[in-house]
Design a protein around this motif. Structure first.
Motif, short mmCIF file in Angstrom:
data_model
loop_
_atom_site.label_atom_id
_atom_site.label_comp_id
_atom_site.label_asym_id
_atom_site.label_seq_id
_atom_site.Cartn_x
_atom_site.Cartn_y
_atom_site.Cartn_z
N ARG A 208 -60.21 92.75 -76.18
CA ARG A 208 -58.76 92.88 -76.18
C ARG A 208 -58.30 93.51 -77.49
NH1 ARG A 208 -59.90 87.96 -73.96
NH2 ARG A 208 -59.71 86.94 -75.98
N ALA A 209 -57.41 94.48 -77.40
CA ALA A 209 -56.95 95.19 -78.59
C ALA A 209 -56.09 94.28 -79.46
CB ALA A 209 -56.15 96.43 -78.19
N SER A 210 -56.30 94.34 -80.76
CA SER A 210 -55.50 93.58 -81.71
C SER A 210 -54.36 94.46 -82.21
CB SER A 210 -56.38 93.18 -82.89
OG SER A 210 -56.73 94.33 -83.61
N SER A 211 -53.61 93.96 -83.20
CA SER A 211 -52.51 94.75 -83.75
C SER A 211 -53.02 96.03 -84.41
CB SER A 211 -51.72 93.91 -84.76
OG SER A 211 -52.56 93.47 -85.81
N MET A 213 -55.65 97.77 -83.48
CA MET A 213 -55.98 98.71 -82.41
C MET A 213 -54.73 99.19 -81.67
SD MET A 213 -59.01 99.37 -82.81
CE MET A 213 -59.12 100.47 -81.41
N ARG A 214 -53.69 98.38 -81.63
CA ARG A 214 -52.44 98.85 -81.00
C ARG A 214 -51.86 100.01 -81.81
NH1 ARG A 214 -51.80 93.32 -79.72
NH2 ARG A 214 -50.65 92.87 -81.61
N ASN A 215 -51.98 99.96 -83.15
CA ASN A 215 -51.54 101.08 -83.98
C ASN A 215 -52.42 102.31 -83.73
OD1 ASN A 215 -49.50 99.59 -85.19
ND2 ASN A 215 -50.83 98.87 -86.84
N LEU A 217 -53.86 103.01 -80.85
CA LEU A 217 -53.46 103.54 -79.55
C LEU A 217 -52.11 104.25 -79.64
CD1 LEU A 217 -54.58 100.56 -77.31
CD2 LEU A 217 -55.71 102.76 -77.57
N LEU A 218 -51.21 103.76 -80.52
CA LEU A 218 -49.92 104.43 -80.72
C LEU A 218 -50.13 105.81 -81.33
CD1 LEU A 218 -46.82 104.43 -80.76
CD2 LEU A 218 -46.93 103.31 -83.00
N ARG A 221 -51.19 108.47 -78.96
CA ARG A 221 -50.14 109.08 -78.13
C ARG A 221 -49.25 110.03 -78.92
NH1 ARG A 221 -49.73 103.67 -76.24
NH2 ARG A 221 -47.86 103.37 -77.49
N THR A 229 -61.97 105.83 -77.80
CA THR A 229 -61.83 104.39 -77.67
C THR A 229 -63.19 103.75 -77.48
OG1 THR A 229 -61.61 104.47 -75.26
CG2 THR A 229 -59.59 104.72 -76.56
N SER A 334 -61.02 94.25 -85.33
CA SER A 334 -60.07 94.25 -84.23
C SER A 334 -60.06 92.93 -83.47
CB SER A 334 -60.39 95.39 -83.25
OG SER A 334 -61.64 95.18 -82.62
#
Length: 337
Positions: A208-211, A213-215, A217-218, A221, A229, A334
């Motif tokens: 599961r992506a952490s904060s 990894m969310r950055n 993924l942002l 985009r 990934t 992560s």
């Protein structure tokens, strides 16, 4: 898997006979479950170009360290990688103790089931069950049951053999991202005929992506870069982390995993090779190669081929990024933010 620890490491006094030696990291590496020492674990400080291996008693000494923030990695093929971010203060030539470092066994699967006669349905004891790729084998009990432990990710062919019976074989592709069990149920082997190979895939749970990894993924985009990934890397199944970059236009992977790019000379039609800058979990390192991080430990990689495309998070006053930036995010960070 251990998180990156933020530690202040104090000095360890040593005898005067060692005073002429360089200050070093010292410590012992052991198994987290049994406490036994681990032979041949690699201890490295990539940004200083330092590396050593543990002895039979798990002890290591890594000379050449200096004051400041240091990223330490401990790796062994049979264990999950360990890493720590240390704030080190060096005085004269005294060694710095890291104490006891424990490594957790890499995630493994257990195969189990029962062997029976396909004609009578009776359980068969003393049957040989083996996985050649994993160097694992066992024999079934009198009730026909068997169990094989310690199976790692990869492709494995299970062979069930008994005199007077056809060999039973089945190929499995395992993605062991957590401890898991694979139940074969009752395997019926027959005295006549042959059973062909069948291939199936058993997949483990995705992380599961952490904060952090969310950055990642942002930026994937919104930024002009190249991104890989965990799923991308898993499909590529690279031997070394640097192999992931072989498909990136403008980058070259040299022997040893060194990543370079081609840059032109202003006003001239000549090009030269220059090495890219590396970040590991947001820390700028002077590693000689990305291969200090094993592929299975990588959660994501982002690549920027020019200074104008590099996000602010990877820029600082001392960074010479005209050759490009490669940022690696590890599962270690992560998973635990």
């Amino acid at each position: 898997m251990h998180r990156f620890a933020h530690l202040f490491v104090a000095n360890l006094a040593v005898p005067l006979t060692l005073a002429a030696q360089q200050p070093a990291f010292v410590g012992v590496v052991g198994d987290s479950a049994t406490g036994t020492p681990i032979l041949g674990a690699t201890v490295s400080v990539p940004n200083l170009g330092l590396e050593t291996s543990t002895a039979e008693d798990g002890y290591f000494r890594l000379p050449g360290i200096r004051s400041g923030e240091i990223l330490v990695f401990v790796r062994h093929d049979n264990y999950e990688p360990w890493a720590a971010r240390l704030q080190v203060s060096i005085e004269d030539t005294r060694d710095v103790s890291l104490g006891s470092i424990v490594l957790r066994r890499a995630h493994e699967a257990i195969f189990f089931g029962t062997v029976s006669d396909s004609l009578t349905g009776s359980p068969l004891g003393g049957v040989d069950i083996s996985l050649a790729e994993a160097d694992r084998h066992t024999t079934s009990g009198q009730d026909g049951s068997f169990r094989i432990e310690g199976i790692r990710s990869g492709e494995h062919t299970v062979l069930i053999r008994q005199i007077g019976y056809s060999v039973w074989a089945q190929t499995f592709t395992l993605d062991v991202t957590r401890p898991m069990q694979v139940d074969f149920g009752t395997v019926a082997i027959t005295p006549t005929g042959a059973i062909g190979l069948e291939t199936i895939t058993v997949e483990g749970e995705q992380f599961r992506a952490s904060s952090i990894m969310r950055n990642f993924l942002l930026r994937r985009r919104t930024q002009k870069g190249t991104f890989f990934t965990y799923e991308d890397i898993d499909r590529m199944n690279p031997e070394q982390t640097s192999d992931v970059l072989r498909s990136v236009t403008g980058f070259n992977v040299r022997p040893g995993g060194v990543i370079t790019s081609r840059r032109g000379t202003a006003g001239l039609s000549t090009f030269r090779e220059c090495e890219v800058e590396y970040f590991i979990d947001g820390v700028h390192v002077t590693a000689a190669s990305l291969d200090v991080v094993m592929p299975r430990a990588v959660a994501g990689i982002e690549i920027y081929t020019g200074a104008s495309t590099i996000p602010q998070v990877f820029q600082n006053a001392s960074l010479n990024a005209k050759c490009g930036v490669v940022a690696v995010w590890t599962k270690d960070a992560s998973y635990r933010v």
